[in-house]
Design an enzyme around this catalytic site. Structure first.
Site, PDB file in Angstrom:
ATOM      1  N   HIS A 108       0.838  -1.204   0.000  1.00  0.00           N
ATOM      2  CA  HIS A 108       0.000   0.000   0.000  1.00  0.00           C
ATOM      3  C   HIS A 108       0.875   1.257   0.000  1.00  0.00           C
ATOM      4  O   HIS A 108       0.708   2.146  -0.846  1.00  0.00           O
ATOM      5  CB  HIS A 108      -0.893  -0.014   1.240  1.00  0.00           C
ATOM      6  CG  HIS A 108      -1.804   1.163   1.353  1.00  0.00           C
ATOM      7  ND1 HIS A 108      -3.129   1.122   1.002  1.00  0.00           N
ATOM      8  CD2 HIS A 108      -1.580   2.430   1.783  1.00  0.00           C
ATOM      9  CE1 HIS A 108      -3.687   2.300   1.199  1.00  0.00           C
ATOM     10  NE2 HIS A 108      -2.759   3.125   1.685  1.00  0.00           N
ATOM     11  N   GLU A 109       1.801   1.329   0.929  1.00  0.00           N
ATOM     12  CA  GLU A 109       2.632   2.530   1.047  1.00  0.00           C
ATOM     13  C   GLU A 109       3.580   2.685  -0.144  1.00  0.00           C
ATOM     14  O   GLU A 109       3.882   3.802  -0.569  1.00  0.00           O
ATOM     15  CB  GLU A 109       3.415   2.498   2.364  1.00  0.00           C
ATOM     16  CG  GLU A 109       2.538   2.554   3.611  1.00  0.00           C
ATOM     17  CD  GLU A 109       1.615   3.763   3.641  1.00  0.00           C
ATOM     18  OE1 GLU A 109       1.991   4.826   3.076  1.00  0.00           O
ATOM     19  OE2 GLU A 109       0.518   3.647   4.212  1.00  0.00           O
TER      20      GLU A 109
END
Length: 503
Positions: free
Chosen positions: A268-269
């Site tokens: 995600h990051e």
């Protein structure tokens, strides 16, 4: 950039000072999350407030504002120059409308609030955070009044994160997807393939942090993250921040009893980070640098986390990789079990650990609480109990600890009220991007081979490189050929989970 218009050049010269100071502030904010000693919170809050005052002073510079007014009336500007003026006008709205003392005060309070939130979460004691929560709510009420709004005080805050988003628009979007999500969850729970537990993540198996770190780095390299222009660390709540075009900081989190947490958080990051790394170098330190909105940013992060990271095709490639990094823990893991485990549809207390079918319900919960707080329908001290009641309503489970409920997210310690709906928008944007990407790339085939670079390349070409040149609706239309259509998200979920659970 080398604009031909002298007024635009003057604006960029002045803005460069703002951009540089903002990146210095981002550095000390990153350090606050990753390295700050507990006793340093008050000093860091003073430092943050001082930088905020300097940045505000630059935004309010009389000559700068006069040049911006002049530029907004020019008729012969290029497309990029018009975008610069537009972005400066949007970016300046906060500083031009809100008194400087109020901006500085909020930054100081949020700096102190973060450490209070961190302590409150660790001790499971909401009362530690409550005074800061109250003050941040009060400050944002006042700020919203200065920003002005037509229908709802909360509209002014939503607009800060996603231009032109309102309570009415958010409610309409949520109403369109909620019934479909509820129905899909019900069908999945009736499926013979539905599994609610696994001894691989029931707490009896340990996944050492060191092994998680090694896997995370290998995963980021596979995604195309440039480690010569960034790094990864650990923080209480995963986040990504830009200190420079060639200095993108990613943080993730660990759960030694569940390898999925760090896996999905890191993807995600890194999705956020690839957006920043993929922007045009020509836009560095200009109003065109960086992601155009939080919704588009979340589209890319959730695209990588869910549509790639949780894809059965990619998990067929990752299963032997998981076993390589966790040879004792996952020796018996099969491809089918990996796909089911990573895509398990099960009500969860923790938003960042939620499956993609129920995830949007977590956003609706937060959206409703924020809206009701600003309407005065609930009081700050009642937030934990309201959270528990809504959790029971939406998920059928109630957090036993506030660290699993009202204290789980870091956003309120920043005073980021109005941010959460961008996550739901990100789901919709991401599904539409996927639909278009699949027309040009054999998506599943590349995922089965673990070849993620063609996917990154498509996003670089169609999204990343534009930075903030286009507004969100313009960007989505340019990348996909049509305006936002929520049906792509519903179709994507139905197709994926019909196959996974043999519905």
């Amino acid at each position: 950039m080398h604009p031909s218009n002298s007024t635009i050049r003057d604006l960029l010269t002045h803005y460069r000072e703002i951009a540089l100071l903002a990146k210095v502030k981002a550095l000390i904010d990153w350090d606050m999350n990753v390295n700050l000693p507990p006793k340093a919170a008050e000093g860091r809050a003073r430092q943050t407030a001082h930088l905020s005052e300097l940045i505000t002073r630059l935004w309010l510079d009389a000559k700068f504002r006069k040049n911006l007014e002049k530029a907004s009336e020019l008729k012969d500007l290029s497309f990029e120059e018009k975008a610069i003026v537009r972005n400066l006008t949007i970016g300046g709205k906060y500083y031009f409308s809100v008194p400087k003392e109020l901006i500085v005060e909020k930054d100081k309070v949020s700096g102190e609030a973060f450490m209070a939130w961190k302590e409150a979460k660790e001790k499971n004691d909401f009362s530690i955070f409550l005074p800061f929560f109250k003050e941040l709510l009060r400050l944002d009420q006042v700020i919203a009044g200065h920003l002005r709004y037509k229908d709802h005080v909360y509209d002014a805050l939503l607009d800060m994160f996603e231009p032109e988003l309102t309570v009415k628009k958010a409610k309409t979007a949520f109403a369109a997807i909620k019934p479909e999500l509820v129905q899909l969850v019900a069908h999945i729970k009736q499926a013979k393939e539905y599994t609610s537990t696994s001894n691989l993540v029931d707490g009896s198996v340990i996944y050492p942090k060191a092994q998680q770190d090694l896997l995370n780095r290998a995963l980021m390299e596979k995604m195309g993250f440039d480690f010569q222009a960034g790094r990864i660390d650990v923080s209480p709540h995963p986040f990504t921040t830009t200190l420079d075009h060639f200095d993108i900081r990613v943080t993730t989190m660990h759960d030694e009893r569940d390898f999925r947490t760090s896996y999905t958080a890191t993807m995600h990051e890194t999705g956020h980070a690839l957006y920043e790394q993929g922007g045009s170098v020509d836009y560095v330190d200009t109003p065109l640098e960086g992601g155009v909105s939080y919704g588009i940013h979340e589209a890319l992060s959730r695209f990588w986390e869910n549509m790639v990271g949780r894809s059965p095709a990619f998990l067929s490639h990752m299963t032997p990789v998981f076993k390589e990094f966790y040879p004792e823990q996952l020796s018996s893991l099969t491809i089918k079990e990996a796909a089911r485990l990573v895509n398990l549809v099960k009500p969860s207390l923790i938003r960042i650990e939620a499956d993609e079918v129920t995830y949007s319900l977590h956003i609706i919960l937060r959206f409703e609480i924020e809206q009701e707080l600003f309407e005065g329908k609930i009081q700050p001290e009642d937030a934990p109990e309201v959270w528990r009641a809504k959790s029971q309503e939406y998920f059928g489970i109630v957090p036993e600890k506030d660290s699993e409920g009202v204290l789980q997210d870091v956003h309120w310690s920043y005073g980021a009220f109005g941010y959460f709906p961008s996550y739901a928008l990100g789901n919709l944007y991401g599904a539409q991007l996927l639909h278009s990407l699949k027309k040009e790339i054999k998506f599943d085939t590349e995922l089965e081979k673990g070849n993620l670079l063609p996917i990154k390349g498509w996003l670089d070409e169609n999204v990343h490189r534009f930075g903030s040149l286009y507004m969100p609706d313009e960007l989505i239309k340019k990348a996909t050929g049509e305006k936002l259509n929520p049906q792509y998200f519903i179709d994507y979920l139905k197709d994926k989970y019909t196959h996974l659970y043999e519905l």
